[in-house]
Design an enzyme around this catalytic site. Sequence first.
Site, PDB file in Angstrom:
ATOM      1  N   CYS A  99     -14.119 -30.413   5.830  1.00 51.30           N
ATOM      2  CA  CYS A  99     -12.916 -31.215   5.610  1.00 51.30           C
ATOM      3  C   CYS A  99     -12.442 -31.217   4.165  1.00 51.30           C
ATOM      4  O   CYS A  99     -11.359 -31.721   3.872  1.00 51.30           O
ATOM      5  CB  CYS A  99     -13.160 -32.645   6.077  1.00 51.30           C
ATOM      6  SG  CYS A  99     -13.762 -32.739   7.780  1.00 51.30           S
ATOM      7  N   HIS A 392      -5.469 -34.851  10.827  1.00 54.68           N
ATOM      8  CA  HIS A 392      -6.413 -34.158   9.940  1.00 54.68           C
ATOM      9  C   HIS A 392      -6.617 -32.704  10.360  1.00 54.68           C
ATOM     10  O   HIS A 392      -7.595 -32.370  11.011  1.00 54.68           O
ATOM     11  CB  HIS A 392      -7.736 -34.929   9.956  1.00 54.68           C
ATOM     12  CG  HIS A 392      -8.840 -34.293   9.182  1.00 54.68           C
ATOM     13  ND1 HIS A 392      -8.640 -33.641   7.973  1.00 54.68           N
ATOM     14  CD2 HIS A 392     -10.173 -34.204   9.449  1.00 54.68           C
ATOM     15  CE1 HIS A 392      -9.812 -33.192   7.532  1.00 54.68           C
ATOM     16  NE2 HIS A 392     -10.748 -33.508   8.406  1.00 54.68           N
ATOM     17  N   CYS A 422     -14.870 -37.053   2.386  1.00 54.82           N
ATOM     18  CA  CYS A 422     -16.160 -36.659   2.939  1.00 54.82           C
ATOM     19  C   CYS A 422     -15.962 -35.348   3.685  1.00 54.82           C
ATOM     20  O   CYS A 422     -14.838 -34.933   3.945  1.00 54.82           O
ATOM     21  CB  CYS A 422     -16.678 -37.731   3.898  1.00 54.82           C
ATOM     22  SG  CYS A 422     -15.566 -38.024   5.305  1.00 54.82           S
TER      23      CYS A 422
END
Length: 437
Positions: A99, A392, A422
């Site tokens: 991510c 996302h 994160c």
Amino acid sequence: MSKALPLLTRQGERIAITHGLRTPFARQATAFHGIPALELGRMVVSELLARSEISPDVIEQLVFGQVVQMPEAPNIAREIVLASALSVHTDAWSVSRACATSFQAVANVAESLMIGHIQAGIAGGADSSSVLPIGVSKKLARLLVDASKTRSLAQKLKLFSGLRPRDLLPVAPAVAEYSTGLRMGDSAEQMAKNHGITREQQDALALRSHQRAAHAWQQGLLNDEVMTACVPPWEQPFEQDNNVRAESKMQDYARLRPAFDRRHGTVTAANSTPLTDGAAAVILMTASRARELGIAPLGFLRSYAFSAIDVRQDMLLGPSYASPLALDRAGITLADLSLIDMHEAFAAQTLANLKMFADERFAREVLDRPRALGEVDMERFNVLGGSIAYGHPFAATGARMITQTLNELRRRGGGLGLVTACAAGGLGAAMVLEVDS
């Protein structure tokens, strides 16, 4: 606090971020259904170049990322170069840091600028959760390789005679950590329990994210950083993120059942970020190159840091580890920040990190720091909403956050901003951005 490490070129110049752009973000199997990440990446890089009015020859490097990679195009960065207006001589390579992938892409371009290899480059990322590399079982895959070595039909038939119907079932990409078998949501549940985060607190943060994102769209704050996408079947342009819920209420969130721990959990689909398709990119260059081109930068990259922790316990605490490092390297404290933008993978993860920012025991015993970063002023935190609302697309989120934060700092007359995320594998990323007054 460790010594500040200024991000400067060998000539003492700052690293400028001059432009940023993204596609609208689309929930899985909606507006970008059937559009691969490569096409999303090409789309955003092409439009970014057009809007910047920078000659393609100025861009000397493209670093681009994709988390859910397609076997037919493993180097998405180079394929974007070849499919866009960029010169075929533009150096390009791909990165993946889960991510935090476009954070890594930005860091790589910044490093090339600092050591003098280039004067301008593009960093970004794209992902599609609608176009996935659906595989085959391990048994079938092995037999297909063995069959390629045989010569006769009889030999091939003999190999495949041992297959069972279950061996023919398609295999979707893994959604769990390879090392632990845990899903991201399982880690979020663990963090909610470990840090005493309630369902109501998670739902409230999710509602806040959607309300602020909806307000940002309604006020036109995102218009200049989100392009209009035209994709098959060409019926209508796609202009705004389609996950933002402008009219949601707390009671709507309370109705949903837990998504991971079905009996005792608090993490739901509504207080988590959804699977999403999209792409985002930024242009970086040396301050002198920007001056030569007559470009006023959006802002500057002041510092960055990455971290890695154990995946078995509180795996998504990366921001709590990376942010202190980034602030130290920038030579500032939490109080110096005008804005903080944290990736909202889950409301539980976000709230756990906010707790750890202010936790003195965590600072002393875990980080070996004399004091905690401090309490986060929520009036400076995710002021335009976050990933729970926007969605996302794994490799694109960092570039979205960077562009969004720089533009908001400019609206506020300048200042310092922290963007942090994160990532799977226990990774964390943080960057300090600076906009001159």
